[in-house]
Design a protein around this motif. Structure first.
Motif, short mmCIF file in Angstrom:
data_model
loop_
_atom_site.label_atom_id
_atom_site.label_comp_id
_atom_site.label_asym_id
_atom_site.label_seq_id
_atom_site.Cartn_x
_atom_site.Cartn_y
_atom_site.Cartn_z
N ALA A 244 -25.46 -43.96 51.27
CA ALA A 244 -24.70 -43.87 50.03
C ALA A 244 -24.75 -42.44 49.49
CB ALA A 244 -25.28 -44.83 48.99
N GLN A 245 -23.69 -42.05 48.82
CA GLN A 245 -23.60 -40.71 48.24
C GLN A 245 -24.74 -40.45 47.27
OE1 GLN A 245 -22.51 -39.95 44.80
NE2 GLN A 245 -22.88 -37.79 45.20
N SER A 246 -25.08 -41.46 46.47
CA SER A 246 -26.15 -41.28 45.49
C SER A 246 -27.51 -41.05 46.18
CB SER A 246 -26.23 -42.50 44.56
OG SER A 246 -26.48 -43.68 45.30
N THR A 247 -27.73 -41.72 47.29
CA THR A 247 -28.97 -41.56 48.04
C THR A 247 -29.07 -40.15 48.61
OG1 THR A 247 -29.02 -43.90 48.62
CG2 THR A 247 -30.32 -42.41 50.01
N VAL A 248 -28.00 -39.70 49.25
CA VAL A 248 -27.99 -38.35 49.83
C VAL A 248 -28.12 -37.30 48.74
CG1 VAL A 248 -26.61 -36.68 51.15
CG2 VAL A 248 -26.68 -39.08 51.86
N SER A 249 -27.42 -37.48 47.64
CA SER A 249 -27.50 -36.53 46.53
C SER A 249 -28.92 -36.42 45.99
CB SER A 249 -26.55 -36.93 45.40
OG SER A 249 -25.22 -36.75 45.79
N ALA A 250 -29.60 -37.57 45.87
CA ALA A 250 -30.98 -37.56 45.37
C ALA A 250 -31.91 -36.80 46.31
CB ALA A 250 -31.47 -38.98 45.17
N HIS A 251 -31.74 -37.00 47.61
CA HIS A 251 -32.58 -36.29 48.58
C HIS A 251 -32.26 -34.79 48.60
CE1 HIS A 251 -34.82 -39.62 50.25
NE2 HIS A 251 -33.70 -40.32 50.39
N ARG B 26 -33.69 -29.31 46.96
CA ARG B 26 -33.32 -28.15 46.13
C ARG B 26 -34.42 -27.85 45.12
NH1 ARG B 26 -29.11 -30.12 43.36
NH2 ARG B 26 -30.52 -30.49 41.63
N ASP B 27 -34.93 -28.89 44.47
CA ASP B 27 -36.00 -28.71 43.49
C ASP B 27 -37.27 -28.14 44.13
OD1 ASP B 27 -34.32 -29.69 41.55
OD2 ASP B 27 -35.21 -31.71 41.54
N CYS B 28 -37.49 -28.48 45.40
CA CYS B 28 -38.66 -27.97 46.12
C CYS B 28 -38.43 -26.57 46.67
CB CYS B 28 -39.03 -28.92 47.25
SG CYS B 28 -39.67 -30.52 46.68
N GLY B 29 -37.23 -26.03 46.48
CA GLY B 29 -36.94 -24.67 46.92
C GLY B 29 -36.61 -24.54 48.39
N LEU B 30 -36.30 -25.66 49.06
CA LEU B 30 -36.00 -25.63 50.48
C LEU B 30 -34.51 -25.54 50.77
CD1 LEU B 30 -38.56 -28.33 51.66
CD2 LEU B 30 -38.82 -25.83 51.68
N VAL B 31 -33.69 -25.94 49.80
CA VAL B 31 -32.24 -25.99 49.96
C VAL B 31 -31.60 -25.36 48.73
CG1 VAL B 31 -30.27 -27.60 50.00
CG2 VAL B 31 -32.26 -28.04 51.44
N GLU B 32 -30.48 -24.70 48.95
CA GLU B 32 -29.72 -24.13 47.83
C GLU B 32 -28.25 -24.48 48.00
OE1 GLU B 32 -30.23 -19.91 47.88
OE2 GLU B 32 -29.33 -19.69 49.86
N GLY B 33 -27.56 -24.52 46.86
CA GLY B 33 -26.14 -24.84 46.87
C GLY B 33 -25.30 -23.61 46.57
N ARG B 34 -24.16 -23.52 47.27
CA ARG B 34 -23.19 -22.45 47.04
C ARG B 34 -21.90 -23.08 46.57
NH1 ARG B 34 -19.02 -20.70 49.97
NH2 ARG B 34 -19.61 -21.89 51.82
N PRO B 35 -21.61 -22.98 45.26
CA PRO B 35 -20.37 -23.58 44.76
C PRO B 35 -19.14 -22.87 45.31
CG PRO B 35 -21.77 -22.80 42.95
CD PRO B 35 -22.36 -22.32 44.22
N GLN B 36 -18.15 -23.66 45.68
CA GLN B 36 -16.85 -23.12 46.09
C GLN B 36 -15.80 -24.07 45.54
OE1 GLN B 36 -16.44 -22.17 50.24
NE2 GLN B 36 -14.22 -22.16 50.13
N GLY B 37 -15.18 -23.65 44.46
CA GLY B 37 -14.25 -24.54 43.76
C GLY B 37 -15.00 -25.73 43.20
N ARG B 38 -14.53 -26.93 43.54
CA ARG B 38 -15.19 -28.15 43.06
C ARG B 38 -16.23 -28.67 44.04
NH1 ARG B 38 -11.09 -32.42 41.00
NH2 ARG B 38 -12.96 -33.09 39.91
N GLN B 39 -16.45 -27.94 45.11
CA GLN B 39 -17.39 -28.37 46.13
C GLN B 39 -18.64 -27.50 46.10
OE1 GLN B 39 -15.57 -28.63 50.00
NE2 GLN B 39 -13.59 -29.13 49.13
N VAL B 40 -19.73 -28.05 46.61
CA VAL B 40 -20.97 -27.29 46.75
C VAL B 40 -21.41 -27.40 48.21
CG1 VAL B 40 -23.37 -27.05 46.04
CG2 VAL B 40 -21.65 -27.77 44.37
N PHE B 41 -21.62 -26.26 48.82
CA PHE B 41 -22.09 -26.20 50.20
C PHE B 41 -23.58 -25.90 50.18
CE2 PHE B 41 -17.60 -25.55 50.49
CZ PHE B 41 -17.24 -26.16 51.68
#
Length: 131
Positions: free
Chosen positions: A58-65, A70-85
């Motif tokens: 589920a999207q909510s499950t993946v988003s939570a993980h 991200r909170d642990c500093g292992l992953v970061e997001g790069r916004p591009q328009g309405r999407q985040v990579f």
């Protein structure tokens, strides 16, 4: 080393040093879904929608993980328009994966057969939760 945590993330928001930081790091990677996400991001950035399609969760499950990582500093997001990579923040994580694979190859099935954390332990835990 400091690892900060957020909702659902095993690391707390207080600072850690030494062994506690390592415990928090390994705990953040101990969930199969989070480990799968980090291994996937090792091959390149992805959106949550991409991860949902690949993992079949589920999207909510993946988003939570992803938020935990991200909170642990292992992953970061790069916004591009309405999407985040999302991508890995530290390439040293790849070295950790390589070392883990080497260790697993050297120990054979010992870890998988571990009574506390191996495959049988996960099956037993699932059965106990179902009761």
């Amino acid at each position: 080393m400091t690892i900060n945590g957020g909702d659902g993330c095993p690391a707390s928001s207080t600072g850690f040093s030494g062994l506690e930081a390592a415990v928090a790091l390994f705990h953040s990677l101990s969930d199969g879904t989070r480990l799968t996400i980090t291994r996937r991001l090792a091959s390149g950035e992805a959106r949550v929608a991409d991860l949902v399609a690949e993992l079949g969760l589920a999207q909510s499950t993946v988003s939570a993980h992803v938020a935990c990582l991200r909170d642990c500093g292992l992953v970061e997001g790069r916004p591009q328009g309405r999407q985040v990579f999302y991508s890995l923040t530290r390439l040293e994580l790849l070295d950790l994966f390589t070392a883990a694979e080497t260790l697993l190859a050297a120990t054979g099935n010992a870890v998988a057969l571990c009574p506390n954390y191996g495959a049988d332990a996960a099956t037993t835990e699932t059965q106990e939760v179902a009761r």
